[in-house]
Design a protein around this motif. Sequence first.
Motif: not given
Length: 280
Positions: A241-251
């Motif tokens: 349920p995390k929001d799609y606007s919560d961007l991931n971090d490559m690290a």
Amino acid sequence: MRILTIVLLQLYCFANILPKSNIRAPITESKSLNMSEERFHSLIDKVILSYQDIFKLYGAKNFNVFREWENSQVNAATRKKNGNFEMIVYGGLARFEPLTDDGFLLVLCHEVGHLIGGAPTYKPLNDASSEGQADYFSTSKCFKKLMSNEKISISSKDDYDPLALSKCEESYDKKSHDYKVCLRASRAIESLSTTIAKLSGLKSVPQFDTPDPYVRRLILFNGYPTEQCRIDTAFAGSLCPKDYSDLNDMALYNKGNCSVPGGDFLGLRPRCWYVPREDN
């Protein structure tokens, strides 16, 4: 020399959603009647418009898409080269009979996931999300974003997998748009599952209720999880349920993802390829 070779391959080779196959889907295929060249471009444009600005936040100079409508290969791929993010999409993929429009979007979302899906990443360069992470991102972020402004009607419950119905209801309010997106994602995943099974020559199609029982001790950074594990991962992503606007971090392994360290219980990445870990 071997390390240098690996580095060069990762710098300049595309990361494919599917292992290479000799199966082809030429323009003469019957599905060409349903998947027109115009529709092919329209679905790709939907992804471009949704992510071209976000890519810039990850350092991309440009997002270049190579649209190979006449090419009969059943695949798609991405890479990072000279500061640009690049994707190649073959018409054979869009024409391949088991794959629906939403299934096609899910494939494109997987490719977006390689570019910005976060950790785990391919070793040793850490510049592309691993296959499992790209599968997870495709449903936990990208498909949700693409469907955010879509009007989705839920048909008869008989049209949906019983487990998908119960799990989507567990993760989302039944009256919410997220719930409808979750169910629509389940149909897209089923389409992708049938496609992967056909391309891989499997005797049976991976199902939601037959999860891969393998429990890894180490994260699968490089290479493909099993076909069943990949479907498990896409399904898990749709339930996060995390929001799609919560961007991931490559690290970072947990930012933007449902995770054990984050105290989450739903939509966790499956242990058949992932091992929970803290971020440093």
